[in-house]
Write an enzyme that holds these catalytic residues in place. Sequence first.
Site, mmCIF file in Angstrom:
data_model
loop_
_atom_site.group_PDB
_atom_site.id
_atom_site.type_symbol
_atom_site.label_atom_id
_atom_site.label_comp_id
_atom_site.label_asym_id
_atom_site.label_seq_id
_atom_site.Cartn_x
_atom_site.Cartn_y
_atom_site.Cartn_z
ATOM 1 N N LYS A 171 25.806 82.259 83.515
ATOM 2 C CA LYS A 171 25.736 82.414 81.567
ATOM 3 C C LYS A 171 26.320 81.722 81.144
ATOM 4 C CE LYS A 171 28.405 85.945 80.435
ATOM 5 N NZ LYS A 171 27.990 87.422 79.631
HETATM 6 C C1 LIG Z 1 22.494 87.844 79.449
HETATM 7 C C2 LIG Z 1 23.295 89.645 79.465
HETATM 8 N N1 LIG Z 1 22.341 90.181 80.689
HETATM 9 C C3 LIG Z 1 22.944 90.949 81.435
HETATM 10 C C4 LIG Z 1 24.922 91.243 80.856
HETATM 11 C C5 LIG Z 1 25.404 92.034 81.344
HETATM 12 O O1 LIG Z 1 26.287 91.468 82.899
HETATM 13 P P1 LIG Z 1 27.630 92.253 83.121
HETATM 14 O O2 LIG Z 1 27.111 93.397 83.561
HETATM 15 O O3 LIG Z 1 28.006 91.620 84.506
HETATM 16 O O4 LIG Z 1 29.238 92.409 82.210
HETATM 17 C C6 LIG Z 1 25.249 90.281 80.238
HETATM 18 C C7 LIG Z 1 26.893 89.685 80.191
HETATM 19 O O5 LIG Z 1 27.370 89.844 80.309
HETATM 20 C C8 LIG Z 1 24.854 89.425 79.384
HETATM 21 O O6 LIG Z 1 25.847 87.810 78.717
#
Ligand SMILES: Cc1ncc(COP(=O)(O)O)c(C=O)c1O
Length: 325
Positions: A171
């Site tokens: 991230k």
């Molecule tokens: C690019 C991206 N994809 C998917 C997600 C979903 O991830 P999570 O379920 O861990 O929040 C997020 C959010 O964090 C994201 O920023």
Amino acid sequence: MTALVPLAGPSVGVTPYVYHQGRIQLYEDVGFTAGTQGLHYGTGVFEGIRAYWQPETAQLHVVRLAEHYRRFLASAGMLRLEIAESVDELCAATAELLVRNDYRGDCYLRPIAHKLALLPGASFGVKLSGLSTALSVYAVPMPRAPLSRSARAQVSSWRRIPDTALPAHGKITGSYANVALAVDEAESNGYDEAILLNVRGTVAEAGTANVFLVRDGHLITPHEGSDILAGITRRCVLEMAVRLGDRTVEREVARSELYTADEVFLTGTGCELLPVTEVDGRVVGDGRIGPVTARYAESYRAAVTGQASEYAPWSTTVQLNDPAN
Ligand SMILES: Cc1ncc(COP(=O)(O)O)c(C=O)c1O
């Protein structure tokens, strides 16, 4: 109720205390200069973690806290961000932060680590070494959304940055310019959400959420090699499917499958389970929230709010003082 400090405008407030550089301090006392290196080059990593407030017990249920911090440290490692705290220490600091803020409502925690300043002797420029690191965690209110809401999505003309260009499994702050372009395009065209394809032209993910399709009662989602962030909510849904006895398939997903699926929904910490009722102007299913999506959205909500004992291990509970005692 805790008084919030304005964050980014009149509509967004942040709880007054922040964990910053190893200690809890007032948000207002934390300042960054224009020389902040992560700001220049997008060399930061972050997480989004939800905490659900239970008034009956005066507890906050923090969802999969350790898992978020494991991903955080893994993302940090990719950018050579030096973080002294272990996963356990970050979890403990977060619990302490919630207690100190005494915020009695659903909220969203934002841990962020980024390159801060050039170390003595380091030259100016784009790099990953010779730089100090800043680490902060703060919280903003984020009420749970009504289960009746849904979204209209558009497949973006912007492709998801491939892992060969920027690690998709991290991230990383800089990669969110890609998301911002896609979201801006979708919203300008009157849609709520953007769905990005990867450079191979198959479905990757939404701006900040993963994508699920339902077909003949099966759950289908792009596999982890599709240039996606492997979402923690995505994993929750896959785990729920095992309990509920539903078949799941992780594979490449063609764009046109979004048009022919019985149901489509998004998963993410922020959006939770978000039903998609329209893609590119084509109605999904009968245009209403489908039965499988509704069942998973309800199960997920029960799981994260402490209403389903089988999912209790997902939550870290943080006890606030009960004013009644
Ligand atoms: C690019 C991206 N994809 C998917 C997600 C979903 O991830 P999570 O379920 O861990 O929040 C997020 C959010 O964090 C994201 O920023």
